[in-house]
Design an enzyme around this catalytic site. Structure first.
Site, PDB file in Angstrom:
ATOM      1  N   LYS A 126       2.804   1.486  -8.518  1.00 15.20           N
ATOM      2  CA  LYS A 126       4.243   1.739  -8.400  1.00 15.20           C
ATOM      3  C   LYS A 126       4.819   0.966  -7.213  1.00 15.20           C
ATOM      4  O   LYS A 126       4.161   0.794  -6.186  1.00 15.20           O
ATOM      5  CB  LYS A 126       4.470   3.239  -8.228  1.00 15.20           C
ATOM      6  CG  LYS A 126       5.926   3.679  -8.208  1.00 15.20           C
ATOM      7  CD  LYS A 126       6.011   5.200  -8.106  1.00 15.20           C
ATOM      8  CE  LYS A 126       7.444   5.693  -7.987  1.00 15.20           C
ATOM      9  NZ  LYS A 126       7.515   7.169  -7.871  1.00 15.20           N
TER      10      LYS A 126
ATOM     11  N   SER B 151      10.478   9.440 -10.942  1.00 11.38           N
ATOM     12  CA  SER B 151      10.740   8.059 -10.567  1.00 11.38           C
ATOM     13  C   SER B 151       9.592   7.118 -10.887  1.00 11.38           C
ATOM     14  O   SER B 151       9.734   5.906 -10.785  1.00 11.38           O
ATOM     15  CB  SER B 151      11.050   7.979  -9.075  1.00 11.38           C
ATOM     16  OG  SER B 151       9.907   8.328  -8.301  1.00 11.38           O
TER      17      SER B 151
ATOM     18  N   SER C 209       8.171  13.573 -10.186  1.00  8.56           N
ATOM     19  CA  SER C 209       8.195  12.141 -10.451  1.00  8.56           C
ATOM     20  C   SER C 209       6.911  11.559 -11.020  1.00  8.56           C
ATOM     21  O   SER C 209       6.877  10.385 -11.386  1.00  8.56           O
ATOM     22  CB  SER C 209       8.581  11.372  -9.183  1.00  8.56           C
ATOM     23  OG  SER C 209       9.931  11.600  -8.883  1.00  8.56           O
TER      24      SER C 209
END
Length: 534
Positions: free
Chosen positions: A130, A210, A234
């Site tokens: 990420k 996210s 997330s």
């Protein structure tokens, strides 16, 4: 995909202003034609053999067996994933870019294996990271142009652990900008750096945030596993919405060093994968403390649901069709020998009142400390001014009211903040502990998500009740496995256990996964009609 090292914020902004990247489309798409797969060693003329495995269904133990018997190499596997990214990611915009050293990393793994020096189950396995996790030499932007001037010069601790284990760092994934903590009208999966990531099952639907790019990439088989991060929801929401496995570890199990923060009180990194076994093996590698028990928790497939007691927290506000899916799920678990009882977690209203104000104060403290280590804005006030002066930061949504509230929030030295955080932590832990004890539970189950909503920058995300908050605030582990589908859209089953019971939770999750068998490859449908939640 373009090498992420090559992009500065000036280049990104120039591309946006010139129109080469339209609003809502990622830079990676704009440069796809110029960045041939050969830039990362995956050209169509590459003589490396095809891997001969089904990337959608193969597990890490199966890959390791193939590499051990010589029928597969990490080079061939990595090449296959690079080719798949080049072919499929333009539909999804999940991968910001690939690491130009990926094939060299794979070749080094193959050489180690020939010497009999394999480092463990992740040696030679391609992993995506990420974009808020420091990855040496690759941009780490948290989705913001404000951090796009230069890459970090060191890895996050968890990335160091992956490298030490021989994993191939394949590249970086898009994410909701600033981990969905910039605006109250956020559109999950959108960032100024990467544009909008789409749900691979139905392309006009949202991937949740996210860790959107990481979950989408795993669902579309663009890597074997990916790393996500969570403050509250997330990892588990993107896992559920995209039909994959996501594990939010117990707080303290995985180091947060080198991860762009929201709140060091709640932030944690964890794995996303297509099966529980791969998630467990990845967690064992990236974990710092208490993770040695995890590797054997699911590998033998010996776990059983017989005699397990699971509490079902229904959350009917997610809609009647999601609730009906939970009813069908309960029948399957009971048929496998589990005892399932209905529960309601206490203190949720008060937890909801306390969490957001606490996070505002913690974000102001933690983002200021972090920005002081990077080029660009030096604190939250300068970051707010950066967004005001850069139109590219406002192409999906303009608001940054969360930033502004955080700037005005009481400091974390304030006695009222400290009392509120202490009460918040206590109530979150009690909500789980008391429920587990009262019903003699092995885990608490709930729907992880409603069916994905349509992506709409003007409207933003659809609000819904979340099952992620108790474990997120308490710091307890949570695991999502696919439960089934509503209108071609995945819904996940969330499982919560007690503090640092990650190994037990993963073992139970593997048994649930085997019983439900709800995973399926995405179909990349353009649409399925109107939203069914909200």
């Amino acid at each position: 995909m373009r090498n992420l090292r090559e992009w500065s914020s000036a280049a990104l902004i120039a591309a946006l202003v010139a129109g080469s990247v339209c609003a809502g489309a990622p830079v990676s798409q704009a440069v796809a034609e110029a960045a041939e797969p050969g830039a990362t060693g995956a050209s169509s003329a590459d003589p490396s053999p095809r891997p001969g495995v089904d990337l959608d269904t193969v597990t890490i133990p199966e890959l390791q067996a193939r590499m051990s018997d010589g029928s597969l190499t990490s080079t061939a596997l990595t090449t296959a994933y690079l080719r798949r990214i080049a072919a499929i990611d333009p539909k999804l915009d999940a991968v910001l870019g690939t690491d130009p050293t990926a094939l060299r990393q794979a070749a080094a793994s193959d050489a180690r294996r020939r010497r009999g020096d394999t480092r463990g189950p992740l040696d030679g396995i391609p992993v995506l990271i990420k974009d808020n996790v420091h990855t040496r030499g690759l941009l780490t932007t948290a989705g913001s142009l404000a951090l796009a001037d230069s890459p970090p010069d060191s890895d996050a601790t968890l990335v160091t652990r992956l490298r030490d284990a021989g994993a191939v760092i394949l590249g970086k994934t898009n994410m909701s900008e600033w981990a969905d903590f910039r605006s109250s009208k956020v559109t999950s999966g959108w960032s100024a750096v990467g544009g909008q990531t789409d749900n691979p099952h139905v392309l006009d639907r949202n991937p949740c945030g996210s860790s959107s790019g990481s979950a989408v990439a795993v669902a579309a088989s663009l890597a074997q596993v990916a790393i996500g991060t969570e403050t509250d929801g997330s990892i588990v929401c993107p896992a559920g919405v995209n039909g994959v496995v996501g594990h939010k570890p117990s707080r303290g199990l995985v180091s947060g060093a080198g991860v762009v923060p929201i709140s060091t009180e709640q932030d944690v990194a964890g794995p996303l994968a297509r099966n529980v076994t791969d998630a467990a093996l990845t967690l064992k590698v990236i974990g710092d403390r208490g993770s040695k028990r995890i590797g054997g928790a699911v590998g033998s497939h010996s776990g059983s649901l017989r005699g397990k007691r699971i509490g079902l927290w229904r959350l009917p506000s997610l809609g009647p069709r999601t609730d009906a899916l939970m009813t069908r799920t309960v029948k399957k678990l009971r048929a496998a020998g589990a005892e399932v009882v209905e529960v309601t977690l206490p203190y949720q209203e008060r937890i909801g009142e306390l969490e957001y104000p606490a996070l505002l104060s913690e974000f102001h403290r933690d983002i200021n400390a972090y920005l002081a280590t990077r080029e660009g804005p030096r604190d939250l006030a300068e970051l707010i001014e950066f967004n005001r002066s850069h139109p590219a930061e406002r192409t999906c949504f303009a608001d940054q009211d969360v930033f502004e509230e955080a700037l005005a929030a009481p400091p974390t030295t304030d006695p009222e903040y400290r009392a509120a955080r202490a009460e918040l932590n206590e109530l979150a832990r009690r909500s789980i502990d008391e429920t587990m004890v009262a019903h003699r539970l092995d885990a608490i189950a709930s729907p992880a998500n409603p069916p994905a909503w349509t992506t709409d920058c003007e409207r933003g995300d659809i609000d819904f009740a979340s099952s992620s908050t108790p474990a997120a605030v308490a710091g307890y582990p949570s695991l999502v496995v696919p439960a089934g589908f509503v209108d071609e859209l995945p819904v996940g089953l969330s499982l919560i256990a007690g503090d640092h019971e990650d190994a037990e939770l993963l073992s139970l999750g593997a048994a649930v996964e085997r019983r439900l068998q709800a995973w399926r490859a995405p179909r990349y449908l353009p649409s399925v009609g109107p939203d069914t939640v909200g």
